[in-house]
Write a protein that holds these residues in place. Structure first.
Motif, PDB file in Angstrom:
ATOM      1  N   GLY A   9      68.848  88.466   3.505  1.00  0.00           N
ATOM      2  CA  GLY A   9      69.178  87.184   4.122  1.00  0.00           C
ATOM      3  C   GLY A   9      70.260  86.459   3.345  1.00  0.00           C
ATOM      4  O   GLY A   9      71.258  86.009   3.910  1.00  0.00           O
ATOM      5  N   VAL A  55      65.454  84.690   4.521  1.00  0.00           N
ATOM      6  CA  VAL A  55      65.178  84.245   3.151  1.00  0.00           C
ATOM      7  C   VAL A  55      63.799  83.590   3.076  1.00  0.00           C
ATOM      8  O   VAL A  55      62.994  83.881   2.187  1.00  0.00           O
ATOM      9  CB  VAL A  55      66.268  83.262   2.671  1.00  0.00           C
ATOM     10  CG1 VAL A  55      65.865  82.601   1.366  1.00  0.00           C
ATOM     11  CG2 VAL A  55      67.595  83.974   2.514  1.00  0.00           C
ATOM     12  N   ILE A 113      72.619  75.620  16.347  1.00  0.00           N
ATOM     13  CA  ILE A 113      71.320  76.144  16.742  1.00  0.00           C
ATOM     14  C   ILE A 113      70.551  76.345  15.435  1.00  0.00           C
ATOM     15  O   ILE A 113      71.160  76.517  14.385  1.00  0.00           O
ATOM     16  CB  ILE A 113      71.455  77.484  17.515  1.00  0.00           C
ATOM     17  CG1 ILE A 113      70.136  77.903  18.153  1.00  0.00           C
ATOM     18  CG2 ILE A 113      71.981  78.585  16.610  1.00  0.00           C
ATOM     19  CD1 ILE A 113      70.266  79.053  19.133  1.00  0.00           C
ATOM     20  N   MET A 172      76.686  74.988  23.981  1.00  0.00           N
ATOM     21  CA  MET A 172      77.992  74.752  23.375  1.00  0.00           C
ATOM     22  C   MET A 172      78.095  73.340  22.792  1.00  0.00           C
ATOM     23  O   MET A 172      79.046  73.013  22.098  1.00  0.00           O
ATOM     24  CB  MET A 172      79.112  74.921  24.415  1.00  0.00           C
ATOM     25  CG  MET A 172      79.188  76.300  25.001  1.00  0.00           C
ATOM     26  SD  MET A 172      79.400  77.517  23.704  1.00  0.00           S
ATOM     27  CE  MET A 172      79.042  79.001  24.594  1.00  0.00           C
ATOM     28  N   LEU A 230      74.445  80.037  13.822  1.00  0.00           N
ATOM     29  CA  LEU A 230      73.572  81.135  14.219  1.00  0.00           C
ATOM     30  C   LEU A 230      73.259  82.042  13.031  1.00  0.00           C
ATOM     31  O   LEU A 230      72.091  82.345  12.745  1.00  0.00           O
ATOM     32  CB  LEU A 230      74.288  81.923  15.305  1.00  0.00           C
ATOM     33  CG  LEU A 230      73.501  82.990  16.000  1.00  0.00           C
ATOM     34  CD1 LEU A 230      72.558  82.333  16.972  1.00  0.00           C
ATOM     35  CD2 LEU A 230      74.432  83.929  16.729  1.00  0.00           C
ATOM     36  N   ILE A 231      74.309  82.459  12.336  1.00  0.00           N
ATOM     37  CA  ILE A 231      74.136  83.382  11.214  1.00  0.00           C
ATOM     38  C   ILE A 231      73.444  82.684  10.062  1.00  0.00           C
ATOM     39  O   ILE A 231      72.541  83.228   9.425  1.00  0.00           O
ATOM     40  CB  ILE A 231      75.510  83.905  10.734  1.00  0.00           C
ATOM     41  CG1 ILE A 231      76.277  84.519  11.887  1.00  0.00           C
ATOM     42  CG2 ILE A 231      75.345  84.904   9.620  1.00  0.00           C
ATOM     43  CD1 ILE A 231      75.560  85.618  12.565  1.00  0.00           C
ATOM     44  N   MET A 232      73.868  81.438   9.786  1.00  0.00           N
ATOM     45  CA  MET A 232      73.284  80.697   8.681  1.00  0.00           C
ATOM     46  C   MET A 232      71.775  80.594   8.836  1.00  0.00           C
ATOM     47  O   MET A 232      71.011  80.872   7.920  1.00  0.00           O
ATOM     48  CB  MET A 232      73.901  79.289   8.635  1.00  0.00           C
ATOM     49  CG  MET A 232      73.336  78.406   7.542  1.00  0.00           C
ATOM     50  SD  MET A 232      73.616  79.117   5.917  1.00  0.00           S
ATOM     51  CE  MET A 232      72.136  78.600   5.057  1.00  0.00           C
ATOM     52  N   LEU A 267      67.776  78.809  14.106  1.00  0.00           N
ATOM     53  CA  LEU A 267      66.844  79.915  14.317  1.00  0.00           C
ATOM     54  C   LEU A 267      65.866  80.062  13.152  1.00  0.00           C
ATOM     55  O   LEU A 267      65.020  80.939  13.166  1.00  0.00           O
ATOM     56  CB  LEU A 267      67.607  81.220  14.540  1.00  0.00           C
ATOM     57  CG  LEU A 267      68.410  81.271  15.840  1.00  0.00           C
ATOM     58  CD1 LEU A 267      69.099  82.606  15.993  1.00  0.00           C
ATOM     59  CD2 LEU A 267      67.510  81.015  17.039  1.00  0.00           C
ATOM     60  N   ILE A 294      74.211  85.487   4.389  1.00  0.00           N
ATOM     61  CA  ILE A 294      74.770  84.142   4.309  1.00  0.00           C
ATOM     62  C   ILE A 294      76.015  84.144   3.426  1.00  0.00           C
ATOM     63  O   ILE A 294      77.068  83.628   3.784  1.00  0.00           O
ATOM     64  CB  ILE A 294      73.725  83.149   3.751  1.00  0.00           C
ATOM     65  CG1 ILE A 294      72.549  83.037   4.719  1.00  0.00           C
ATOM     66  CG2 ILE A 294      74.349  81.791   3.508  1.00  0.00           C
ATOM     67  CD1 ILE A 294      71.412  82.208   4.198  1.00  0.00           C
ATOM     68  N   LEU A 349      69.774  82.324  10.911  1.00  0.00           N
ATOM     69  CA  LEU A 349      69.110  83.642  10.931  1.00  0.00           C
ATOM     70  C   LEU A 349      68.899  84.138   9.507  1.00  0.00           C
ATOM     71  O   LEU A 349      67.825  84.640   9.157  1.00  0.00           O
ATOM     72  CB  LEU A 349      69.981  84.656  11.685  1.00  0.00           C
ATOM     73  CG  LEU A 349      69.619  85.013  13.118  1.00  0.00           C
ATOM     74  CD1 LEU A 349      70.615  86.012  13.667  1.00  0.00           C
ATOM     75  CD2 LEU A 349      68.225  85.574  13.206  1.00  0.00           C
ATOM     76  N   GLY A 350      69.949  83.975   8.676  1.00  0.00           N
ATOM     77  CA  GLY A 350      69.838  84.376   7.279  1.00  0.00           C
ATOM     78  C   GLY A 350      68.781  83.555   6.558  1.00  0.00           C
ATOM     79  O   GLY A 350      67.953  84.094   5.821  1.00  0.00           O
ATOM     80  N   MET A 351      68.787  82.242   6.808  1.00  0.00           N
ATOM     81  CA  MET A 351      67.789  81.362   6.211  1.00  0.00           C
ATOM     82  C   MET A 351      66.385  81.797   6.622  1.00  0.00           C
ATOM     83  O   MET A 351      65.449  81.779   5.821  1.00  0.00           O
ATOM     84  CB  MET A 351      68.068  79.919   6.643  1.00  0.00           C
ATOM     85  CG  MET A 351      67.062  78.900   6.134  1.00  0.00           C
ATOM     86  SD  MET A 351      66.919  78.903   4.342  1.00  0.00           S
ATOM     87  CE  MET A 351      68.249  77.822   3.884  1.00  0.00           C
ATOM     88  N   LEU A 380      79.724  71.595   5.563  1.00  0.00           N
ATOM     89  CA  LEU A 380      80.751  71.601   4.520  1.00  0.00           C
ATOM     90  C   LEU A 380      81.464  72.938   4.431  1.00  0.00           C
ATOM     91  O   LEU A 380      82.667  73.008   4.251  1.00  0.00           O
ATOM     92  CB  LEU A 380      80.118  71.276   3.166  1.00  0.00           C
ATOM     93  CG  LEU A 380      80.133  69.815   2.727  1.00  0.00           C
ATOM     94  CD1 LEU A 380      79.721  69.721   1.270  1.00  0.00           C
ATOM     95  CD2 LEU A 380      81.495  69.189   2.939  1.00  0.00           C
ATOM     96  N   PHE A 381      80.681  74.038   4.553  1.00  0.00           N
ATOM     97  CA  PHE A 381      81.288  75.345   4.324  1.00  0.00           C
ATOM     98  C   PHE A 381      81.665  76.053   5.615  1.00  0.00           C
ATOM     99  O   PHE A 381      82.104  77.190   5.600  1.00  0.00           O
ATOM    100  CB  PHE A 381      80.341  76.219   3.494  1.00  0.00           C
ATOM    101  CG  PHE A 381      80.124  75.670   2.118  1.00  0.00           C
ATOM    102  CD1 PHE A 381      81.111  75.796   1.162  1.00  0.00           C
ATOM    103  CD2 PHE A 381      78.952  75.013   1.799  1.00  0.00           C
ATOM    104  CE1 PHE A 381      80.929  75.279  -0.097  1.00  0.00           C
ATOM    105  CE2 PHE A 381      78.765  74.483   0.539  1.00  0.00           C
ATOM    106  CZ  PHE A 381      79.749  74.608  -0.423  1.00  0.00           C
ATOM    107  N   GLY A 382      81.440  75.371   6.750  1.00  0.00           N
ATOM    108  CA  GLY A 382      81.895  75.931   8.016  1.00  0.00           C
ATOM    109  C   GLY A 382      81.206  77.224   8.413  1.00  0.00           C
ATOM    110  O   GLY A 382      81.783  78.073   9.082  1.00  0.00           O
ATOM    111  N   MET A 383      79.943  77.385   7.968  1.00  0.00           N
ATOM    112  CA  MET A 383      79.203  78.593   8.346  1.00  0.00           C
ATOM    113  C   MET A 383      78.888  78.559   9.834  1.00  0.00           C
ATOM    114  O   MET A 383      78.623  77.499  10.400  1.00  0.00           O
ATOM    115  CB  MET A 383      77.872  78.658   7.594  1.00  0.00           C
ATOM    116  CG  MET A 383      77.989  79.026   6.157  1.00  0.00           C
ATOM    117  SD  MET A 383      78.134  80.792   5.944  1.00  0.00           S
ATOM    118  CE  MET A 383      76.555  81.354   6.506  1.00  0.00           C
ATOM    119  N   ASN A 384      78.859  79.733  10.452  1.00  0.00           N
ATOM    120  CA  ASN A 384      78.380  79.850  11.826  1.00  0.00           C
ATOM    121  C   ASN A 384      76.882  79.537  11.832  1.00  0.00           C
ATOM    122  O   ASN A 384      76.115  80.162  11.111  1.00  0.00           O
ATOM    123  CB  ASN A 384      78.634  81.282  12.289  1.00  0.00           C
ATOM    124  CG  ASN A 384      78.218  81.503  13.707  1.00  0.00           C
ATOM    125  OD1 ASN A 384      77.117  81.126  14.083  1.00  0.00           O
ATOM    126  ND2 ASN A 384      79.076  82.100  14.489  1.00  0.00           N
TER     127      ASN A 384
END
Lengths: 319, 318
Positions: free
Chosen positions: B298, A131, A69, A264, A122-124, A71, B302, A126-128, A116-120
């Motif tokens: 943020g 930022v 996803i 999914m 959703l969180i990636m 966001l 991450i 949202l954090g982006m 590559l880093f297997g980030m979730n």
């Protein structure tokens, strides 16, 4: 294999018809309340307004097909429009290239982090999103100081009719890009890989798919689609602001969900998203017509997403 | 103690260590450190710490609630609207009532997730829309208030830091510990680890999920009421609810709760809220533009999730 495919196709086409019915019903209801809506110019405006949402939702569709996803998509769209307007003194084409560069950069970061880093995802994203809000808030007063209006040619194009009503430039751009996306998803190797890793990333990896490359491509394409949508939104409103595309974030997710794409991953199609986009656009016209406050709009909007998603999941469970 | 537990403990020890380093750093920046500063710290983290704990309960059970910030905003608006200008007793009763309402909203969310079979993300994205809409409906403009006596019971009279500390620790003791020790607590870890296996072992997955969302809602209600007590007002903005949700997820993950479900506790998220509070404040003390704190939060989120994920990968390989 062919049975499975036929079964899936039958399921898709059934829900597409249901969505089409909902769209027609909403359209007739709106025309009944506001007779002006049942006219060629009004339909033209509706399509023109649906186009940027359709492009953002296109990005969201391919992300969700891989099981992800995005966001940060609304901020990517706003950021692209922002950069295009700031760079507009050095020529529209240069400005657009800068905008594209921004999208590719942010999309790559998202894609690499997820792939590559297997980030979730959703969180990636949202954090982006956080930022990007910060970067542009700081940027307005420092390194992105300058024009806050879009290049005139883009403003003109975003609001212009193409040949005759109800065809507008945004609709044409949406149709061309949407067509390309349908081809990408249904006829190319990348499209199949997007479905494959959404269905089962582990199996795809064991079958020799470079999952991270597919995810990287997905998030970059998603960001570019968002950027194009953002430039159209900016063109339609003339001036840009950081919060420009915020109202499009949830609808972009909603359009995909309403269109029957599984969050999914691995199941769904862009055709459904197009119908979802049109349903949401007609709905927001309806809500504006009955003159509802922002609060009521939010409530009805949330409720409708929920009800449609619920109905859809019941239909697909039964078949 | 098995390997997984050992690794979890090392994560928690790391968090405590980090809190001490950052706390020491921050305290050194201040001209003096006393009860007043301690109260500022606790008030600064209290709403987000409570929200992180609520989110943690849901994530441990294998879900996620993107509407948890919206729940807190709604309770914030409801409580500030109806508690303005009331007597002490009425305000106390309303406080309890609105915290319970938070639990009810959570339970309804959990029921929708269970009954519809739609992904948590979609349901809670839609309900976040709904709840912020209701909050705007309840209170179109920022405002409201609360009985000053009750506000002092929540935020503490300057420089009394005991009441806010009480609100931070007591929910942990009276909600989390009993939950953790109950059958529901075991079911929570079971459905978070493997929903199908839990179901086949006779766990009532749907009921457990509804209970967990209700507990998450209780924490969101607490967070909303506490926010009213601290700020003496409410603001119905979607941006506040989004930031709160993001921070709640960041706090939960930083506190050692795995997004995959089935791992973690609530003391970690409470500590993590301190870290999320210290880092921007330390940087701001160096004269950095406040707008950067968004970027920092943020990027920190991450980074934390990234490191957490990489560590988990290593654990799995071993």
């Amino acid at each position: 294999m062919s049975t499975i495919k036929n079964f899936a196709t039958a399921k898709v086409s059934k829900s597409i018809w249901a969505l089409f019915g909902i769209l027609i019903g909403l359209f007739l209801l709106t025309s009944f309340i506001d007779p002006y809506f049942f006219s060629i110019p009004a339909i033209g405006v509706t399509f023109a307004l649906a186009a940027p949402l359709g492009l953002l939702a296109a990005g969201q569709t391919i992300c969700m097909l891989t099981g992800g996803i995005d966001l940060s998509l609304a901020m990517i769209a706003a950021g692209a429009a922002f950069i295009v307007s700031v760079k507009s003194p050095s020529g529209t084409l240069t400005a657009l290239l800068w905008g594209a560069f921004f999208c590719i950069l942010v999309g790559s970061i998202n894609g690499l982090a997820v792939g590559l880093f297997g980030m979730n995802p959703l969180i990636m994203t949202l954090g982006m999103n956080a930022v990007l809000i910060g970067v542009f808030t700081v940027g307005v007063t420092t390194f992105l100081k300058g024009s806050s209006s879009m290049p005139e040619i883009l403003v003109a194009a975003s609001n212009a009719t193409f040949l005759f009503d109800p065809f507008s430039w945004p609709l044409v751009i949406w149709a061309v890009i949407g067509g390309m996306l349908l081809l990408l998803l249904n006829k190319t190797g990348l499209g199949r890989l997007i479905y494959a890793i959404g269905d089962n990333a582990q199996a795809a990896r064991l079958a020799g798919v470079k999952v991270w490359q597919v995810q990287l491509a997905t998030y970059v394409i998603c960001a570019l689609l968002g950027g194009i949508g953002g430039v159209i939104i900016g063109g339609q409103s003339g001036a840009v602001a950081i919060s420009l595309a915020n109202p499009f974030l949830l609808p972009s997710v909603a359009a995909v969900v309403i269109g029957g794409t599984s969050i999914m991953g691995g199941f769904g199609n862009y055709t459904g998203t197009i119908l979802g986009t049109l349903i949401l656009t007609v709905l927001s016209y309806l809500l504006a017509t009955i003159n509802s406050s922002e609060a009521v709009k939010q409530i009805i909007y949330g409720a409708i997403i929920l009800i449609l998603a619920w109905t859809y999941s019941k239909i697909s469970q039964n078949s | 103690m098995n390997l997984v537990q050992a690794r979890r403990q090392s994560w928690n020890i790391g968090i405590v260590f980090l809190v001490f380093i950052l706390g020491f750093w921050r305290i050194n920046q201040l001209p003096q450190f006393g009860a007043y500063e301690a109260r500022t710290f606790i008030l600064g983290i209290l709403p987000i710490a409570l929200l992180s704990m609520g989110q943690a309960v849901i994530i441990i059970g294998g879900g996620i609630n993107l509407a948890i910030g919206a729940e807190a905003v709604l309770i914030n608006c409801l409580s500030a609207k109806y508690m303005a200008g009331t007597s002490f007793t009425t305000s106390v009763l309303l406080t309890v009532f609105f915290i319970a309402i938070g639990g009810v909203i959570g339970a309804i969310t959990g029921w929708i997730v269970s009954a519809s079979g739609i992904a948590d993300i979609v349901v809670t994205l839609a309900t976040s829309f709904l709840l912020v809409g209701i909050a705007m409906f309840v209170m179109p403009q920022p405002g409201g208030g609360i009985n000053q006596g009750v506000a002092d019971l929540i935020g503490g009279k300057d420089p009394n830091f005991i009441p806010p500390l009480f609100w931070l620790i007591v929910p942990l003791l009276i909600i989390w510990i009993p939950l953790y020790r109950s059958r529901t607590g075991i079911s929570m870890y079971a459905i978070g680890s493997n929903k199908d296996a839990a179901f086949l072992s006779g766990v009532n997955v749907n009921l457990t999920r509804i209970k967990l969302y209700a507990v998450g809602g209780l924490f969101a209600g607490l967070s909303g009421v506490v926010l009213t007590g601290i700020t003496l007002s409410a603001s119905p903005f979607a941006s506040i609810s989004n930031t709160a949700t993001l921070n709640a997820v960041a706090g939960a993950v930083l506190g050692g709760v795995s997004l995959a479900g089935g791992v973690g506790g609530l003391a970690g998220p409470a500590m993590a809220a301190l870290i999320l509070y210290f880092i921007p404040n330390i940087l701001l003390a160096y004269g950095i533009d406040p707008a950067y704190s968004q970027i920092i939060t943020g990027a920190l989120t991450i980074f934390v999730v990234l490191v957490g994920g990489l560590l988990r990968k290593r654990t799995e390989k071993n």
